[in-house]
Design a protein around this motif. Structure first.
Motif, mmCIF file in Angstrom:
data_model
loop_
_atom_site.group_PDB
_atom_site.id
_atom_site.type_symbol
_atom_site.label_atom_id
_atom_site.label_comp_id
_atom_site.label_asym_id
_atom_site.label_seq_id
_atom_site.Cartn_x
_atom_site.Cartn_y
_atom_site.Cartn_z
ATOM 1 N N GLU B 99 0.841 -1.201 0.000
ATOM 2 C CA GLU B 99 0.000 0.000 0.000
ATOM 3 C C GLU B 99 0.880 1.257 0.000
ATOM 4 O O GLU B 99 0.470 2.302 -0.490
ATOM 5 N N ARG B 103 1.488 3.617 -3.357
ATOM 6 C CA ARG B 103 0.952 4.916 -2.941
ATOM 7 C C ARG B 103 -0.565 4.883 -2.763
ATOM 8 O O ARG B 103 -1.241 5.910 -2.849
ATOM 9 N N HIS B 106 -2.225 6.680 0.395
ATOM 10 C CA HIS B 106 -2.617 8.085 0.255
ATOM 11 C C HIS B 106 -4.090 8.214 -0.119
ATOM 12 O O HIS B 106 -4.761 9.144 0.287
ATOM 13 N N TRP B 108 -6.626 6.556 0.728
ATOM 14 C CA TRP B 108 -7.581 6.425 1.838
ATOM 15 C C TRP B 108 -7.394 7.524 2.862
ATOM 16 O O TRP B 108 -8.363 8.150 3.292
ATOM 17 N N LEU B 109 -6.145 7.756 3.263
ATOM 18 C CA LEU B 109 -5.901 8.760 4.301
ATOM 19 C C LEU B 109 -6.271 10.157 3.803
ATOM 20 O O LEU B 109 -6.781 10.968 4.565
ATOM 21 N N GLY B 110 -6.021 10.422 2.544
ATOM 22 C CA GLY B 110 -6.335 11.737 1.977
ATOM 23 C C GLY B 110 -7.816 11.961 1.778
ATOM 24 O O GLY B 110 -8.243 13.036 1.359
ATOM 25 N N ARG B 115 -6.561 7.092 10.608
ATOM 26 C CA ARG B 115 -5.449 6.135 10.582
ATOM 27 C C ARG B 115 -5.734 4.894 11.422
ATOM 28 O O ARG B 115 -5.380 3.779 11.042
ATOM 29 N N ARG B 286 0.470 6.245 13.488
ATOM 30 C CA ARG B 286 -0.166 7.488 13.920
ATOM 31 C C ARG B 286 0.814 8.664 13.789
ATOM 32 O O ARG B 286 0.418 9.767 13.440
ATOM 33 N N ASP B 289 4.809 10.338 8.851
ATOM 34 C CA ASP B 289 4.578 11.197 7.694
ATOM 35 C C ASP B 289 4.455 10.281 6.482
ATOM 36 O O ASP B 289 5.397 9.560 6.153
ATOM 37 N N VAL B 290 3.291 10.304 5.855
ATOM 38 C CA VAL B 290 3.088 9.443 4.682
ATOM 39 C C VAL B 290 3.505 10.228 3.448
ATOM 40 O O VAL B 290 2.748 11.041 2.927
ATOM 41 N N THR B 291 4.742 9.998 3.031
ATOM 42 C CA THR B 291 5.280 10.769 1.914
ATOM 43 C C THR B 291 5.593 9.857 0.741
ATOM 44 O O THR B 291 5.321 8.667 0.804
#
Lengths: 241, 292
Positions: B99, B103, B106, B108-110, B115, B286, B289-291
């Motif tokens: 995942e 990418r 992103h 789902w979180l976006g 989280r 939690r 940083d999802v980069t």
């Protein structure tokens, strides 16, 4: 004045000791297209990452539709559609299946809407093909379809025309104009100045993590040939500080 | 959409994604083949037992290849300390870490997916997938031992099958898989790398745990008792009621049989390890940083 759809207040992000963005403050209002300009590495994607709750700000805050957004508080993002960089999808599913999967998050989105957005971005004919066979441009179009799927109030787009041919770029610009005409608020990050000039009402110029100019496009163009000239002048003058 | 509705929606999506993944079906097929191969080997051995094998052992093997005992023994093939552990690591590493590389996290979180809900749904999705994989040895073993029973006795003793034991056995096997899957999930979240998750998961399962148990055995009988707290021997303890009376055993229990915990505390220990790894994964996710 109306409540802004998007508000960044003194937003700052450091990676260790490296400054990515610092003290960004801006507001985007309902129904406007806001251009977020800056050279590569200026901090545009980092800013968008914080807007979408993907990154923790070092300081400052993001508000979307009046609600604070952090990586652990993202409820407001339900009304946001986003396209960040090269969009990611499940390669073993078709474009249509990927969108249907996302659609499950929104009870109001049905299969007809999925087909409609595929049509809107010009992927109706290839929606049945697995994403692993898509070109970069097709993935970009699919990313745009995913962003539009749930009729968001705010669209956050990071370089949406990346990988598109000139025809595709023009189509995206037309689509953005139509969406803004329908009342959708657009936050458009790009380094393609003519693209921004054609569709945005206001812009902020980001350079080395700081906003060096902000205002209506028309104001920035006063005494200049085009936005590119204005941009270069602003960036060069900021380098002297 | 409430958090609970969102959670169950995400779990359904995880199942949908799992069903569409070739990896899941390849794993199920491979597990089926390996279990079938093991049974073929056992049947071949039974056809011509080694001369030095005691008749009592031959009889026990024969019992393990016939219903109803054969069904319970079949389940054990999929446990965490054996084949099942390896398959659990591979599936979890792929499902969680990819995942990041695709990418898709992103996506789902976006969109405002919390989280905690995302990770909980992912963990439950993996658990359901592993639950299905744990059924494969039962189905293959059930088929093979059923055929053997019918061939040797002319009947299939449906009424003699202890269904409740089969069900609790399946739950026991699932529990033995949980700590390995949770450890892999933790590494996948922290490193965001399929390769790292696979390396740590498989390395622990195949090497570290067995090595630790053997070294502790060599040190002293007292030190060896520490090994029973490792997931591998705790898994054996949880499965002991399933394989009771059978000599057809695999792996570490030969060394550890004398020091196994009771099934109850062992199950508690496995749950503790699982909860610990999942808790750490949640803590890391939690703050992440999802980069990229």
């Amino acid at each position: 004045m109306a409540e802004p759809v998007l508000r960044l207040q003194r937003l700052t992000k450091y990676y260790g000791v490296v400054r990515a963005v610092e003290n960004l403050t801006l507001e985007v209002y309902e129904g406007e297209c806001f251009g977020f300009l800056g050279p590569n590495g200026a901090g545009k994607t980092t800013t968008i990452g914080m807007i979408l709750g993907l990154l923790w700000p070092t300081a400052g805050q993001v508000q979307v539709l009046g609600q604070r957004v952090t990586p652990t508080h993202t409820v407001a993002l339900r009304q946001v559609g986003a396209l960040v960089g090269t969009p990611g999808f499940y390669p073993y599913l078709s474009g249509r299946e990927n969108l249907r999967l996302l659609a499950r998050l929104y009870p109001e989105v049905d299969d007809a809407r999925v087909d409609q957005v595929l049509e809107q971005v010009g992927l109706a004919e290839v929606g049945h093909r697995k994403v692993k066979g898509y070109s970069t441009g097709m993935k970009q179009r699919l990313g745009l379809a995913a962003a539009l799927l749930h009729r968001p109030r705010l669209l956050v787009l990071d370089e949406p025309t990346n990988g598109l041919d000139p025809v595709g770029m023009a189509e995206v610009r037309d689509l953005l104009r139509r969406l803004v005409g329908q009342g959708v608020t657009v936050f458009l990050s790009s380094h393609l100045l003519h693209e921004v000039e054609q569709v945005c009402d206001r812009v902020a110029i980001l350079h080395r993590g700081r906003i060096v100019a902000q205002g209506p496009v028309a104001d920035l163009l006063v005494g200049r040939r085009d936005l590119e000239e204005a941009f270069m002048a602003v960036v060069q003058s900021s380098q002297t500080f | 959409m409430t958090t609970a509705t969102l959670f169950f929606t995400l779990v359904r999506m995880e199942i949908r994604k799992l069903r569409s993944r070739a990896l899941f079906w390849v794993e199920a097929g491979l597990l089926a083949l390996l279990v079938a191969a093991l049974y073929v080997a056992l049947l071949a051995m039974l056809a011509q037992p080694p001369q030095n094998m005691p008749p009592a052992v031959v009889e026990e093997i024969r019992a393990s290849l016939h219903w109803p005992q054969g069904l319970l023994a079949a389940l054990a093939f999929g446990n965490g300390g054996e084949l099942g552990g390896l398959f659990a690591v591979v599936l979890t590493a792929a499902v969680v870490a990819q995942e990041y590389s695709w990418r898709t996290v992103h996506l789902w979180l976006g969109r405002g997916v919390g989280r905690g809900v995302y990770l909980a749904a992912k963990a439950l999705g993996v658990a359901l997938g592993l639950g299905l994989l744990a059924l494969v040895p039962l189905l293959v073993g059930g088929l093979v031992t059923g055929l053997a029973t019918w061939h040797d006795t002319g009947v299939l003793p449906w009424n003699a099958i202890p269904w409740s034991q089969v069900f609790t056995g399946w739950l026991r096997v699932g529990l033995t898989l949980a700590p390995y899957a949770a450890l892999t999930l933790l590494v996948a979240v922290v490193t965001r790398s399929t390769l790292a998750a696979l390396g740590v998961g498989l390395g622990y399962n195949l090497l570290v745990e067995n090595l630790a148990a053997e070294v502790l055995l060599l040190v002293s009988p007292q030190a060896a008792r520490v090994a029973r707290y490792l997931p591998g021997l705790a898994a054996k303890a949880v499965l002991a009621p399933l394989t009771e009376g059978l000599q057809v055993e695999m792996g570490m229990q030969r060394a550890g049989a004398a020091i196994l915990l009771k099934p109850g505390p062992a199950a508690g220990l496995l749950l503790f390890y699982t909860a610990l790894a999942l808790g750490l994964a949640w803590w890391a996710f939690r703050r992440q940083d999802v980069t990229g």
